[in-house]
Write a protein that holds these residues in place. Structure first.
Motif, PDB file in Angstrom:
ATOM      1  N   GLY A 182      47.349 -88.545   9.488  1.00  0.00           N
ATOM      2  CA  GLY A 182      47.744 -87.276  10.123  1.00  0.00           C
ATOM      3  C   GLY A 182      47.017 -86.081   9.558  1.00  0.00           C
ATOM      4  N   SER A 183      46.685 -86.137   8.284  1.00  0.00           N
ATOM      5  CA  SER A 183      46.088 -84.940   7.680  1.00  0.00           C
ATOM      6  C   SER A 183      44.559 -84.977   7.668  1.00  0.00           C
ATOM      7  N   ILE A 184      43.998 -86.025   8.284  1.00  0.00           N
ATOM      8  CA  ILE A 184      42.528 -86.142   8.292  1.00  0.00           C
ATOM      9  C   ILE A 184      41.912 -85.153   9.271  1.00  0.00           C
ATOM     10  N   GLY A 185      40.795 -84.502   8.877  1.00  0.00           N
ATOM     11  CA  GLY A 185      40.206 -83.462   9.729  1.00  0.00           C
ATOM     12  C   GLY A 185      38.752 -83.700  10.058  1.00  0.00           C
ATOM     13  N   SER A 186      38.136 -84.777   9.500  1.00  0.00           N
ATOM     14  CA  SER A 186      36.718 -84.973   9.803  1.00  0.00           C
ATOM     15  C   SER A 186      36.423 -86.454   9.949  1.00  0.00           C
ATOM     16  N   PRO A 187      35.329 -86.790  10.635  1.00  0.00           N
ATOM     17  CA  PRO A 187      34.971 -88.204  10.829  1.00  0.00           C
ATOM     18  C   PRO A 187      34.739 -88.918   9.495  1.00  0.00           C
ATOM     19  N   GLY A 188      34.209 -88.239   8.497  1.00  0.00           N
ATOM     20  CA  GLY A 188      33.956 -88.826   7.181  1.00  0.00           C
ATOM     21  C   GLY A 188      35.252 -89.271   6.536  1.00  0.00           C
ATOM     22  N   GLU A 189      36.215 -88.401   6.547  1.00  0.00           N
ATOM     23  CA  GLU A 189      37.527 -88.732   5.969  1.00  0.00           C
ATOM     24  C   GLU A 189      38.137 -89.912   6.705  1.00  0.00           C
ATOM     25  N   LEU A 190      37.885 -89.904   8.025  1.00  0.00           N
ATOM     26  CA  LEU A 190      38.457 -91.011   8.808  1.00  0.00           C
ATOM     27  C   LEU A 190      37.835 -92.341   8.396  1.00  0.00           C
ATOM     28  N   GLU A 191      36.519 -92.307   8.135  1.00  0.00           N
ATOM     29  CA  GLU A 191      35.833 -93.527   7.708  1.00  0.00           C
ATOM     30  C   GLU A 191      36.379 -93.996   6.342  1.00  0.00           C
ATOM     31  N   ASP A 192      36.572 -93.044   5.453  1.00  0.00           N
ATOM     32  CA  ASP A 192      37.166 -93.375   4.134  1.00  0.00           C
ATOM     33  C   ASP A 192      38.532 -94.026   4.335  1.00  0.00           C
ATOM     34  N   TRP A 193      39.255 -93.443   5.219  1.00  0.00           N
ATOM     35  CA  TRP A 193      40.620 -93.944   5.482  1.00  0.00           C
ATOM     36  C   TRP A 193      40.542 -95.367   6.017  1.00  0.00           C
ATOM     37  N   ARG A 194      39.532 -95.576   6.944  1.00  0.00           N
ATOM     38  CA  ARG A 194      39.406 -96.921   7.531  1.00  0.00           C
ATOM     39  C   ARG A 194      39.092 -97.946   6.441  1.00  0.00           C
ATOM     40  N   VAL A 195      38.171 -97.584   5.562  1.00  0.00           N
ATOM     41  CA  VAL A 195      37.808 -98.502   4.473  1.00  0.00           C
ATOM     42  C   VAL A 195      39.044 -98.787   3.617  1.00  0.00           C
ATOM     43  N   ARG A 196      39.790 -97.717   3.370  1.00  0.00           N
ATOM     44  CA  ARG A 196      40.926 -97.838   2.463  1.00  0.00           C
ATOM     45  C   ARG A 196      42.036 -98.717   3.068  1.00  0.00           C
ATOM     46  N   TYR A 197      42.263 -98.564   4.337  1.00  0.00           N
ATOM     47  CA  TYR A 197      43.427 -99.264   4.901  1.00  0.00           C
ATOM     48  C   TYR A 197      43.066-100.458   5.773  1.00  0.00           C
ATOM     49  N   LEU A 198      41.833-100.476   6.316  1.00  0.00           N
ATOM     50  CA  LEU A 198      41.500-101.577   7.213  1.00  0.00           C
ATOM     51  C   LEU A 198      40.265-102.340   6.727  1.00  0.00           C
ATOM     52  N   GLY A 199      39.630-101.860   5.671  1.00  0.00           N
ATOM     53  CA  GLY A 199      38.418-102.482   5.170  1.00  0.00           C
ATOM     54  C   GLY A 199      38.711-103.860   4.535  1.00  0.00           C
ATOM     55  N   ALA A 244      40.502 -87.901  19.113  1.00  0.00           N
ATOM     56  CA  ALA A 244      40.997 -86.535  18.911  1.00  0.00           C
ATOM     57  C   ALA A 244      39.961 -85.708  18.155  1.00  0.00           C
ATOM     58  N   LEU A 245      39.344 -86.344  17.129  1.00  0.00           N
ATOM     59  CA  LEU A 245      38.346 -85.617  16.340  1.00  0.00           C
ATOM     60  C   LEU A 245      37.119 -85.294  17.186  1.00  0.00           C
ATOM     61  N   GLN A 246      36.738 -86.264  18.057  1.00  0.00           N
ATOM     62  CA  GLN A 246      35.579 -86.018  18.911  1.00  0.00           C
ATOM     63  C   GLN A 246      35.846 -84.829  19.841  1.00  0.00           C
ATOM     64  N   GLU A 247      37.036 -84.829  20.425  1.00  0.00           N
ATOM     65  CA  GLU A 247      37.381 -83.730  21.337  1.00  0.00           C
ATOM     66  C   GLU A 247      37.367 -82.395  20.595  1.00  0.00           C
ATOM     67  N   LEU A 248      37.918 -82.483  19.384  1.00  0.00           N
ATOM     68  CA  LEU A 248      37.981 -81.274  18.564  1.00  0.00           C
ATOM     69  C   LEU A 248      36.571 -80.737  18.322  1.00  0.00           C
ATOM     70  N   ALA A 249      35.683 -81.719  18.003  1.00  0.00           N
ATOM     71  CA  ALA A 249      34.310 -81.315  17.725  1.00  0.00           C
ATOM     72  C   ALA A 249      33.680 -80.699  18.974  1.00  0.00           C
ATOM     73  N   GLU A 307      32.059 -75.744  22.238  1.00  0.00           N
ATOM     74  CA  GLU A 307      32.210 -74.831  23.359  1.00  0.00           C
ATOM     75  C   GLU A 307      32.675 -73.454  22.906  1.00  0.00           C
ATOM     76  N   GLU A 308      33.530 -73.422  21.948  1.00  0.00           N
ATOM     77  CA  GLU A 308      34.018 -72.132  21.488  1.00  0.00           C
ATOM     78  C   GLU A 308      32.923 -71.298  20.851  1.00  0.00           C
ATOM     79  N   ALA A 309      31.808 -71.939  20.548  1.00  0.00           N
ATOM     80  CA  ALA A 309      30.699 -71.195  19.976  1.00  0.00           C
ATOM     81  C   ALA A 309      30.147 -70.186  20.983  1.00  0.00           C
ATOM     82  N   LEU A 310      30.473 -70.368  22.366  1.00  0.00           N
ATOM     83  CA  LEU A 310      30.008 -69.456  23.397  1.00  0.00           C
ATOM     84  C   LEU A 310      30.812 -68.160  23.344  1.00  0.00           C
ATOM     85  N   ASP A 311      30.109 -67.029  23.299  1.00  0.00           N
ATOM     86  CA  ASP A 311      30.811 -65.743  23.397  1.00  0.00           C
ATOM     87  C   ASP A 311      30.977 -65.430  24.876  1.00  0.00           C
ATOM     88  N   ILE A 312      32.149 -65.838  25.351  1.00  0.00           N
ATOM     89  CA  ILE A 312      32.330 -65.697  26.800  1.00  0.00           C
ATOM     90  C   ILE A 312      32.447 -64.247  27.247  1.00  0.00           C
TER      91      ILE A 312
END
Lengths: 344, 798
Positions: free
Chosen positions: A17-34, A78-83, A88-93
């Motif tokens: 739940g508290s993961i915010g980046s793909p890297g952390e997610l990979e660490d988490w995967r190794v830790r719990y599913l590796g 969810a992380l991909q969408e966030l990214a 998109e938010e980088a556009l100054d609309i």
């Protein structure tokens, strides 16, 4: 062991739940599913358990593994969408768009088109005629002979052309009624026509006068046309052009080519009939002249006034956009100033 | 035309408030443009001077006792013109007056002047706001009732009326009284004119001869002996002043007064100065000279009418009197003229001599000759009353132009046929009778004879207007045309114009509308070198200004002027177009008036924005607009080398539609641009709409959508730099299978030999009958290359 699984699940989901980046997610995967994760180890140790327990723990552990895998995938999406949304938010609309070319029709063109459309919808046809005209069509045919006082009200610009008899018969038309004279001549009723165009007067320029301006005339000829038809037609025009609620009035006026003659006015838009500077205190703004076509004018054109009757009207155009937009100087219309023209 | 409500009330009872009466008159044809209310005076009453005593402390001031009927006041007064018995306007303390020096309103305060208290004031005209006269105290007519508030006695509403040219009878108080009576259902009361005559007949003292009866249908005159020339009485002066006419003397004032009252201009001659005691109404001799009343010597022509005595002209008929017969002596005899003149002749004479006058204006509009006699009698009566003297017996009345007025036939059906509403006979007859028409009702019709003053009525439709306006135009219902629709056959050029305008605005062009009149100088600027404009455009005989002397033969000058003016405040691209007529002279005929589209562009191609600046427009922007427009209209055009002198000689193409020249595209010649004080390149296009009209998409048959697939080939050619795209394209297009040819690159430089350039084309091959094979296309392509090679020396770029 079951309890251990329960704890594992709790920890894993909490961390996820508290993961915010793909890297952390990979660490988490190794830790719990590796391969070396607690869960994998546990599954590997299953073989050592008694059958009953093995079954129970095995089912649970596999379920947990599937659940964690599922959760991970969801988190990944969810992380991909966030990214993506971060990108998109980088556009100054608030920045303006890429400019596209914009040109506009002159307000007089817009007004004339609008007026013509109204009359066309009432069965009138748009007709144009020459701006350089013979005295005959501008005056004579309209019951305005040589020394008629009405000529004084229409200061004329004459073309430097002398006919063989020494007369100067060519002029810049002072009104579009000259086209009415041409239409009547030789036409077979029924006729319904409107005639827009430029007209000219020998007049010095000021805020309300210019030597060239625009008019539209109209004519209807048929059996049984009455002044009530004239009123109905012009009131309908006024309703559509000026709006439902504007009061309109007919009063007696004089033009040599009609009898009876009419001046139509609309209630002043500024004061609503109370009287103000715009309407000269009268509460009314004169819009057009009209009337039942003079029998002499019909006769000259070859139409028998005993058989046919006819109404005619003529209206200045320039005043209309001036009233609509509150333009206080007619010269602006002919000045080609983009700062003015771009407003319409 | 002004009308005083107070004066009006002498002839008709005004039963409506002034504003309502003004409304009725306006609706019935005599527009009241304004009502000027004079008066509004508070605390000012009519008083009479009963005593004048010296001021104890000042030589030039006097103590004046003013009787108001019920009370007396003593005021200090400095004006020299007061006499015992004079009636004056007395202002109480607190009255509101106009400060004679500042022109502002102020309230009168109690004051001590040189030690004597003054409890009020006798007012000047200036202080009352009536005129600028502050030299003297205003003296009121003797009949002014003591103590009456001045507002009741002198207050008035002056209507400012716009009288239409057909109603000369309404240029008079009595005329407006007649209208008022008819519109408000009141009776008219005009007093009988009576006066005493001497024993000697006028015929024995003067004779009148009309030599030009075509220009003078009637000449009436009276002779009054023993008049005394003096200022008019105050009431008469006051009335003229309120009409903006300066009082002169009793005789002139009376002729003016009767003109305002009856509408008939009159003229008074000094009888003693008329030679031969004879009046001859004749045409002037060519070059005849007369000094008019304004002391200007005027040379006449033989088509002008004069009033002459036996020896010389003594007046220009109906326009202005001569100085040689002006009433001069303090006492004497006058010959008073009231005549009818031909309106056209008066107009012509007045115009030629540039003499506007009230009299001329009335004659020009055709007042009835019948009016002469009653007006003459009225003026004679007034002169006897106010200037003394005695009228000779009888009047002169020479009336060669007398015409019997025939009754006009009118039926209820005729009224309904024109107005679309059925009025019953009583209402029709009632309306006409109230206006003074004589109606003879028979079983089938009404025979209507107009009154003499209505010179404008001759047809049944004239009577119908009288009925309609008297009963009110608001009684006419509104109906929609119920006849079958006429056949609709719109002029195609109107639709084309709309489409062209819409397209151009879509391309970012702003429409402008400019004056059709221009100057030879501006047109000359379009032609570097000679500057000589040929053919000479149509010239005005009476141009307003040198800047608007010629009808433009093209739209260029106005657009260039507009560009220059806008450039002063616009840094971005400017794209303007006008679609309007140009005027091409034709011998002995009206000019040709073709509709021409002209567009100009200059400055950056795109609006400057944060997305980057853009290049300035060039020739191909102008050409692109024209190609886009023609494409949109469905017109196939060719482009050929142009030879327009006003454009850059090598940057212009003429637009050719179906073999004829239809317009031009190009860069405006740098010297033309300079002449118009523009400092950037300007591109222009011009299209003659008439040349386009027969070839718009509306006029063409549809081409089927291709059923078989196309094959696309790109080829890059190397040609000499003088070879144009057009020549390549024409050769490729001559092969029927080459459905489309597009150029997508033009290159010269590295990898291309000196004096050569590379042109890259995409050719779309398509057959309407079958699917093309590679071999077939290869074959055609080879033939194309062979022709390009043999005719243009083109080779494939390797």
């Amino acid at each position: 062991m079951l309890q251990q699984l329960e704890e594992l699940k709790l920890n894993a989901l909490q961390e996820l739940g508290s993961i915010g980046s793909p890297g952390e997610l990979e660490d988490w995967r190794v830790r719990y599913l590796g391969k070396k994760s607690e869960l994998s180890m546990l599954l590997r140790r299953l073989a050592a358990l008694p059958l009953e327990e093995r079954k129970a723990v095995g089912t649970l552990a596999n379920e947990l593994k599937a659940h964690l895998e599922d959760s991970r995938r969801q988190k990944e999406l969810a992380l991909q969408e966030l990214a993506a949304s971060a990108r998109e938010e980088a556009l100054d609309i608030t920045l303006p768009g890429r400019p596209v070319p914009t040109g506009r029709l002159h307000p007089l063109t817009q007004t004339l088109d609008e007026i013509c459309d109204i009359f066309v919808s009432m069965g009138f046809q748009v007709v144009e005629g020459p701006e350089v005209e013979w005295d005959y069509y501008n005056f004579e045919a309209l019951n305005i002979p040589g020394e008629h006082p009405a000529r004084d009200n229409m200061a004329t610009l004459w073309v430097d052309f002398e006919a063989e008899n020494g007369e100067r018969p060519m002029l810049l038309r002072t009104h579009t009624t000259s086209v009415t004279a041409r239409i009547i001549e030789g036409a077979t009723p029924p006729i319904r026509a409107v005639e827009p165009g430029k007209v000219y007067r020998y007049e010095a320029s000021d805020a309300t006068h210019v030597p060239m301006f625009h008019q539209i005339d109209g004519i209807a000829v048929d059996k049984g046309i009455t002044m009530a038809d004239l009123k109905g037609t012009l009131y309908e025009f006024a309703r559509r052009f000026f709006g439902e609620d504007r009061k309109v009035r007919f009063r007696c006026d004089y033009f040599p080519f009609v009898e009876p003659g009419v001046e139509m006015a609309i209630e002043c838009s500024v004061c609503g009939g109370e009287g103000c500077r715009l309407c000269g205190g009268s509460g009314w703004i004169e819009i057009l002249g009209a009337g039942m076509t003079h029998p002499e004018v019909l006769r000259r054109g070859g139409i028998d006034p005993e058989v046919y009757s006819s109404f005619a009207f003529g209206m200045g155009i320039d005043r209309l956009p001036m009233l609509r937009y509150g333009i206080d100087d007619i010269r602006l219309l002919y000045g080609s100033d983009l700062r003015f023209l771009r407003q319409f | 035309m002004k009308v005083s409500l107070k004066w009006l009330q002498e002839y008709v009872d005004v039963v409506l408030p002034a504003a309502d009466l003004a409304g009725r008159l306006t609706m019935a044809g005599s527009e009241v443009k304004g009502i000027q209310v004079t008066g509004g005076w508070e605390n000012i009453v009519v008083g009479q001077i009963t005593a004048i005593n010296p001021h104890p402390n000042a030589d030039r001031l006097r103590l004046t006792t003013i009787d108001l009927g019920s009370e007396q006041h003593t005021v200090v007064c400095g004006a020299p013109n007061l006499n015992c018995g004079d009636k004056v306007a007395f202002a109480y303390i607190n009255a509101q007056l106009t400060d004679p020096h500042s022109g502002k309103l102020f309230r009168l305060k109690p004051a001590k002047i040189r030690g004597v208290a003054s409890d009020g004031m006798a007012c000047s005209e200036r202080e009352l706001g009536i005129s600028d006269n502050h030299e003297e105290i205003m003296i009121l007519p003797d009949e002014a009732p003591l103590g009456m508030p001045l507002a009741d006695y002198l207050g008035d509403s002056i209507f400012d009326l716009d009288i239409t040219p057909n109603r000369p009878d309404c240029l008079s108080v009595i005329g407006i009284a007649r209208e008022t009576a008819a519109l408000t259902g009141q009776g008219l009361h005009i007093a009988e004119v009576e006066y005493e005559e001497a024993e000697v007949s006028i015929d024995r003292q003067v004779s009148v001869e009309i030599d030009a009866p075509d220009l003078c249908p009637r000449y009436c005159a009276s002779l009054i002996e023993g008049i005394r020339l003096a200022p008019s009485p105050p009431w008469l002066q006051q009335r003229l002043i309120s009409y903006g006419i300066r009082p002169i003397n009793n005789i002139v004032d009376i002729t003016n007064y009767v003109m305002l009252e009856y509408g008939q201009p009159l003229h008074a001659f000094d009888y003693e100065r008329l030679r031969g005691k004879k009046i001859i109404v004749r045409r002037a001799d060519a070059g005849e000279v007369i000094v008019t009343l304004d002391d200007v010597e005027r040379t006449l022509s033989s088509d002008m009418l004069v009033i002459a005595d036996e020896e010389r002209a003594v007046a220009i008929a109906g326009v202005m009197g001569g100085a040689n017969s002006e009433v001069a002596g303090v006492t004497g005899s006058i010959l008073l003229e009231a005549a009818g003149f031909n309106p056209a002749s008066i107009h012509h004479t007045g115009d030629a001599l540039r003499l506007p006058s009230e009299a001329r204006m009335r004659f020009e509009r055709g007042i009835s000759p019948e009016l002469a006699l009653p007006a003459l009698r009225r003026a004679t009566q007034l002169i006897i009353q106010l200037a003394g003297g005695k009228a000779a017996q009888g009047l002169i009345d020479v009336y060669p132009g007398k015409r019997e007025r025939l009754p006009i036939r009118l039926t209820i059906g005729m009224v309904e046929r024109l107005l679309g509403v059925a009025f019953n006979l009583d209402r029709i007859v009632g309306a006409l009778t109230s206006l003074g028409f004589d109606c003879e009702v028979t079983a089938s019709e009404v025979r209507v004879t107009p009154p003499y003053w209505r010179s404008d009525i001759s047809l049944a439709v004239d009577l119908i207007e009288e009925v309609a306006r008297t009963l009110g135009y608001d009684k006419i219902p509104a109906a929609m045309l119920s006849q079958p629709l006429p056949r609709h056959s719109p002029e195609p050029v109107l639709d084309l114009k709309r489409r062209v305008r819409q397209s151009l605005t879509g391309y970012g062009f702003q429409e402008v509308i400019t004056y059709s009149l221009t100057s030879l100088e501006k047109l000359g600027k379009l032609l570097p070198g000679t500057g000589e404009v040929r053919p000479v455009p149509l010239r005005m005989a009476n141009p307003m200004t040198a800047d608007q002397e010629y009808l433009r033969p093209n739209l260029r000058p106005s657009l260039l002027v507009a560009l220059e003016a806008n450039r002063r405040h616009e840094s971005g691209g400017i794209k303007l177009f006008e679609l309007g007529k140009v005027y091409l002279p034709r011998p002995n005929d009206l000019p040709g008036e073709p509709e021409v589209l002209c567009g100009i562009l200059s400055g950056p191609r795109q609006e400057r924005s944060w997305l980057g600046d853009s290049e300035p427009v060039d020739f191909f922007d102008a050409r692109g607009v024209v190609e886009g427009l023609l494409d949109r209209l469905g017109i196939d055009a060719d482009f050929k080398e142009g030879s327009d002198k006003g454009l850059h000689p090598r940057r212009q193409v003429s637009i050719v539609i179906a073999g004829s020249n239809a317009g031009i595209i190009g860069e405006v010649h740098s010297r033309v641009v300079e002449a118009f004080e523009i400092s950037e390149p300007v591109y222009l296009f011009e299209i003659d709409l008439a040349a386009c009209l027969p070839f718009t998409a509306n006029c063409k048959a549809f081409q089927p959508v291709p059923r078989f697939p196309a094959m696309v080939r790109d080829i890059a050619l190397v040609v000499s730099s003088g070879v144009t795209h057009q020549r390549v394209r024409d050769i490729v297009k001559s092969f029927p299978l080459a459905a489309r040819v597009e150029i997508f690159d033009v290159y010269a430089g590295e990898q291309v030999p000196e004096g050569k350039k590379s042109l890259a084309y995409r050719i779309t091959f398509q057959s309407p009958t079958h699917t093309l094979t590679d071999e077939e296309v290869n074959g055609v392509q080879r033939q194309i290359l062979d022709r390009l090679s043999s005719e243009l020396g083109a080779s494939l770029r390797s």
